[in-house]
Motif scaffolding. Structure first.
Motif, PDB file in Angstrom:
ATOM      1  N   ASP A   1       0.852  -1.191   0.000  1.00  0.00           N
ATOM      2  CA  ASP A   1       0.000   0.000   0.000  1.00  0.00           C
ATOM      3  C   ASP A   1       0.883   1.235   0.000  1.00  0.00           C
ATOM      4  OD1 ASP A   1       0.940   0.295   2.585  1.00  0.00           O
ATOM      5  OD2 ASP A   1      -0.828  -0.623   3.489  1.00  0.00           O
ATOM      6  N   LEU A   2       0.245   2.376   0.038  1.00  0.00           N
ATOM      7  CA  LEU A   2       0.957   3.648   0.049  1.00  0.00           C
ATOM      8  C   LEU A   2       0.761   4.307   1.399  1.00  0.00           C
ATOM      9  CD1 LEU A   2       0.037   3.147  -3.072  1.00  0.00           C
ATOM     10  CD2 LEU A   2       0.726   5.507  -3.359  1.00  0.00           C
ATOM     11  N   SER A   3       1.805   4.975   1.864  1.00  0.00           N
ATOM     12  CA  SER A   3       1.750   5.623   3.170  1.00  0.00           C
ATOM     13  C   SER A   3       2.484   6.957   3.107  1.00  0.00           C
ATOM     14  CB  SER A   3       2.390   4.735   4.236  1.00  0.00           C
ATOM     15  OG  SER A   3       3.757   4.520   3.933  1.00  0.00           O
ATOM     16  N   LEU A   4       2.195   7.806   4.087  1.00  0.00           N
ATOM     17  CA  LEU A   4       2.875   9.095   4.176  1.00  0.00           C
ATOM     18  C   LEU A   4       4.219   8.917   4.858  1.00  0.00           C
ATOM     19  CD1 LEU A   4      -0.078  11.444   5.188  1.00  0.00           C
ATOM     20  CD2 LEU A   4       0.924  11.113   2.926  1.00  0.00           C
ATOM     21  N   SER A   5       5.230   9.633   4.349  1.00  0.00           N
ATOM     22  CA  SER A   5       6.583   9.480   4.875  1.00  0.00           C
ATOM     23  C   SER A   5       7.225  10.851   5.023  1.00  0.00           C
ATOM     24  CB  SER A   5       7.421   8.605   3.936  1.00  0.00           C
ATOM     25  OG  SER A   5       8.782   8.647   4.291  1.00  0.00           O
ATOM     26  N   PRO A   6       7.855  11.128   6.181  1.00  0.00           N
ATOM     27  CA  PRO A   6       8.573  12.410   6.335  1.00  0.00           C
ATOM     28  C   PRO A   6       9.921  12.409   5.628  1.00  0.00           C
ATOM     29  CG  PRO A   6       8.765  11.112   8.335  1.00  0.00           C
ATOM     30  CD  PRO A   6       7.849  10.344   7.432  1.00  0.00           C
ATOM     31  N   ALA A   7      10.380  11.227   5.175  1.00  0.00           N
ATOM     32  CA  ALA A   7      11.707  11.120   4.569  1.00  0.00           C
ATOM     33  C   ALA A   7      11.675  11.166   3.049  1.00  0.00           C
ATOM     34  CB  ALA A   7      12.391   9.830   5.029  1.00  0.00           C
ATOM     35  N   HIS A   8      10.501  11.035   2.424  1.00  0.00           N
ATOM     36  CA  HIS A   8      10.420  11.035   0.962  1.00  0.00           C
ATOM     37  C   HIS A   8       9.602  12.225   0.486  1.00  0.00           C
ATOM     38  CE1 HIS A   8      12.518   7.267   0.264  1.00  0.00           C
ATOM     39  NE2 HIS A   8      11.835   6.723   1.263  1.00  0.00           N
TER      40      HIS A   8
END
Length: 864
Positions: free
Chosen positions: A796-803
């Motif tokens: 699935d897709l998720s929110l990331s602070p690194a990308h």
């Protein structure tokens, strides 16, 4: 001679009187005449001096004592012969009589009426002087009274002073000067005003508020557009991140080109898109970064190592070239670059081939580079690299063209058209904002639709300039030989979503084949011309030489009723013995260009699924039901060579599921679901439309779609993967930028890693480009040029602070990342520009069940 004899000589010789000197001077033949014919006393006296000196020089030299004694009587004579006093009081040039009050008034009048001082070129000065002399002669002959001849001309001349002569000349020429000044005063003033209005090229600013297409331009009407004007426009676009502002800046530049030099609109559009010709012409520069560095090094005296190090630090060879050019001084400046000349030179570079073509290309690049000023070098080198990196997509350029045509209609400035007037320079000022916005939307839709059907600016721009935007559909139509951008489908996560999309509408399901898109064009009038038939890819590239076997089979496909056609198909690797479809990887082993049919090992079967053009008529606006019926009526299947796409019309979830299972068993990727009737059943060229949905078998496992990501970097392998690349940094595209999406290290076999390592070594670069968006904590060991596209599957897709993927679309501070990404295959049929976009990722994220936010604001179709 003794001293006594010398003394006695002077005592015996009597002194000459002044009267005798004057008499002698009068009788002397050496006396000079002055200008008035009188004897010059000064000259005679000087001759007398010379005669005395000659007599004394013939005698012996005097002693100092005698000289001192005799010096006293000579002193009075010296006082009498004061040269300056005699010249000032000389009667040879009599003083002019004092000026009368009338003459003084004349002098003042001449001074007050004297025209203002202007500066002309040497040629104009010479011609004006000759005209003035002729006028004065004619006027003098006509107006001057004939005076009686005086017997004593010399006396009359002597009475005239030089000042009075000068005044006569001034008075005579004053009237002609006034006439010339009055005649040319207005023209001169206008020319001066035009020159003062012209903006300096270095100060050109298309982002200026209330931009005027003529007054704010840096070139005059009919003059070739300076390349620096385009460079300044690209510089302003690069400095902003707002898409609407980018469109406005580019439209201002287009408005000036349309109003002043419409001939340069076509090269300007191509240079903004970094193209040289339509895609199907396959005209590419083909210049490696090393060759560009060599050209810059030869012109600036730097070494390749210095340039490579600077490019590694800055990540932009264009800026390095600009800095190197700014620090260079030349003895003779090269002529300024012009847009049309730069475009013609780039085309020449692309056309060079054969022996020593590389050195010839470098030589032409040097010629262009040494003429660069300011930011021209940056964008010239970037154009040669193949990427402008200013954030301009093709749809933005088309939108800017529509805005420019709405605000400054091009047909108003066409050759032979009447004076358009100031209102045609700024139509927006004459309309309400809502009315003008509606006009822009109308023209933008016309331009984009026409470009989709006829993607050739060489045909569109002349029609646009001559007849206007609304005349484009009448002159630029779908034509065999000019490939279209194909219609694409949106992904669907399940069967239930299909019925939500096609609620109360009829749709059909077709097998989705795992092959390569093939658009087949057969031109003809009374009969098809198979010799001119062509096969184009989804990128509009000409693949005719790749598929000679398809062209040979064309006569078997067409029935006698067909004279010309355009077919949308899928070329699939096919086992003719087992009569089954082979994987895409097998098809990718075919030779890409200049294939010989007797050497082809991988056979293909072409599955035809749409008919876009038939016998001189475009069918893209007809519903799918009509197009499908015409396809089956005019074409025929051939076993193992030509087939129609399998499928059927569905009305419930069970029938869709059965067809999906059948497609999987037939080695297909899944199903394509298409609207069958109504306005939604048309063929939307160059759109990823919701009227087509794709349902893959992989979609049911999680995310709903695979992602086509661009490889930006690689991590060195350890342990078993030592010596190879063991992991990779992937990214999505966002206009001309690439945003980091995830790190991937699974889904590879040992053979895959060896192959990928060898392939990616060709794309290794010294450092990240300035258009790579990533977090420093994910910096790879090796940076790669954005050239490879991989298909990746994830949970699935998720929110990331690194990308950074799709940052700002879903969350203002976090990007989207893939959870548990897995490598599927290399997408050799896709370029980095066709990778999954940030907007697509945002839609996929918001469509997940666990995400409650609505995706309506992103749920729209648009040109890609």
């Amino acid at each position: 001679m003794s001293q006594k004899s010398i003394t006695s000589f002077f005592k015996r010789t009597p002194k000459k009187t002044e009267e005798e000197d004057v008499e002698k001077e009068k009788l002397s033949p050496t006396s000079n005449l002055n200008k008035n014919g009188d004897v010059s006393e000064v000259t005679a006296q000087e001759n007398g001096k010379r005669s005395k000196r000659s007599r004394s020089s013939s005698s012996e030299t005097k002693s100092p004592e005698i000289s001192s004694k005799e010096s006293s009587p000579v002193k009075p004579e010296k006082k009498k012969k004061i040269k300056r006093q005699r010249i000032q009081s000389s009667e040879s040039e009599p003083e002019s009589p004092p000026k009368s009050p009338v003459e003084q008034a004349d002098i003042k009048l001449v001074k007050s009426d004297d025209p203002p001082k202007t500066y002309d070129s040497p040629k104009s000065k010479k011609s004006k002087k000759q005209d003035k002399v002729l006028e004065n002669k004619i006027k003098k002959e006509k107006t001057s009274p004939k005076s009686p001849k005086s017997p004593n001309k010399n006396n009359e001349k002597s009475k005239e002073s030089p000042m009075s002569k000068f005044m006569v000349k001034v008075e005579k020429s004053d009237d002609s000067d006034k006439k010339n000044h009055d005649i040319n005063k207005e023209n001169k003033q206008n020319s001066v005003d035009n020159k003062t209005k012209l903006v300096a090229e270095v100060d050109y600013n298309p982002s200026k508020p209330k931009y005027h297409p003529i007054n704010d331009a840096c070139w005059s009407k009919g003059q070739e557009v300076p390349y620096l004007a385009l460079a300044k426009t690209l510089e302003a676009i690069e400095a902003t991140s707002a898409r609407l502002k980018m469109v406005e800046i580019l439209s201002n530049y287009f408005r000036s080109v349309i109003a002043l030099t419409p001939e340069d609109l076509l090269p300007s559009i191509y240079l903004c898109l970094n193209k040289l010709a339509p895609a199907y012409h396959s005209l590419e520069l083909g210049i490696a970064e090393t060759y560009l560095m060599k050209a810059v090094a030869r012109c600036t005296g730097r070494t390749l190592a210095q340039l490579r190090s600077a490019a590694q630090r800055g990540g932009d060879l264009g800026r390095v070239a600009q800095d190197a050019r700014a620090g260079q001084r030349t003895m003779f400046a090269a002529p300024p670059l012009r847009v049309r000349k730069v475009f013609a030179a780039l085309r020449e570079i692309a056309a060079l081939a054969g022996h020593d073509s590389v050195n010839k290309k470098i030589g032409k690049i040097q010629t262009l580079y040494v003429a660069c000023r300011h930011s021209e070098a940056r964008y010239l080198i970037r154009s040669l690299e193949g990427k402008l990196r200013v954030g301009l997509a093709e749809q933005s350029v088309l939108q800017a063209l529509a805005l420019a045509c709405a605000n400054t209609p091009p047909q108003a400035f066409a050759p032979g058209a009447p004076d358009p007037g100031p209102a045609q320079l700024d139509v927006a000022s004459t309309m309400t904002p809502d009315a003008f916005k509606a006009l822009v939307d109308e023209l933008a839709l016309t331009i984009k639709t026409t470009y989709c059907e006829c993607p050739n600016y060489d045909l569109m721009v002349p029609v646009l300039l001559q007849h206007g935007v609304r005349a484009l559909p009448d002159h630029c139509r779908l034509t065999p030989g000019i490939p279209l951008k194909p219609m694409l489908a949106h992904p669907s996560r399940g069967v239930h979503e299909v019925f939500t999309r096609f609620e109360k509408e009829q749709f059909t399901c077709e097998f989705k084949y795992d092959g390569e898109r093939a658009q087949i064009h057969v031109p003809g009038d009374e009969a098809p011309r198979f010799a001119d038939a062509a096969v184009f890819s989804r990128n509009q590239e000409n693949n005719t030489s790749k598929y000679p076997d398809i062209l040979r089979r064309l006569p078997a496909l067409l029935k006698d009723s067909v004279t010309s056609c355009v077919l949308d198909c899928e070329a699939v690797a096919y086992d003719t013995e087992k009569k089954q479809i082979l994987p895409f990887q097998v098809l990718s082993t075919r030779k890409r260009k200049d294939a010989s049919e007797d050497q082809i090992k991988v056979q293909v079967c072409v599955f035809v699924f749409d008919l876009l053009y038939l016998n001189g008529k475009a069918l893209v606006r007809e519903p799918l039901e009509v197009r499908r019926q015409l396809l089956r009526d005019n074409f025929q299947e051939v076993e193992g060579e030509w087939k129609f796409a399998e499928g059927g019309d569905c009305s419930d979830e069970e029938s869709v599921q059965r067809l999906l299972d059948a497609a999987v068993r037939a080695s297909c990727e899944g199903l394509m679901l298409k609207a069958l009737r109504g306005p939604r059943a048309r063929y939307d060229i160059a759109r990823r439309s919701h009227n087509w949905l794709k349902l893959k078998k992989d979609y049911l496992e999680g995310v709903g779609d695979t992602v086509d990501a661009v490889v930006l970097g690689a991590y060195r392998g350890r342990g078993k993967r030592a010596g190879l690349f063991g992991g990779f940094l992937l990214a999505c595209r966002e206009d001309d930028r690439y945003q980091s999406l995830c790190k991937i290290g699974t889904g590879f076999s040992d053979d895959d890693l060896k192959t990928l390592t060898d392939t990616l070594q060709q794309h290794v670069i010294d450092g990240p480009r300035n258009y790579y968006m990533y977090d420093a904590s994910h910096a790879p060991d090796v940076w790669l040029a954005a050239a490879s596209v991989w298909e990746v599957r994830c949970a699935d897709l998720s929110l990331s602070p690194a990308h950074r993927a799709a940052i700002g679309l879903v969350d203002p501070e976090r990007g989207i990342s893939l959870r548990f990404p897995r490598f599927v295959r290399v997408r050799e049929d896709k370029s980095p520009e066709q990778a999954t976009s940030a907007e697509q990722l945002a839609r996929m994220y918001l469509a997940q069940d666990q995400v409650k936010n609505s995706a309506k604001h992103l749920d729209h179709d648009d040109f890609y």
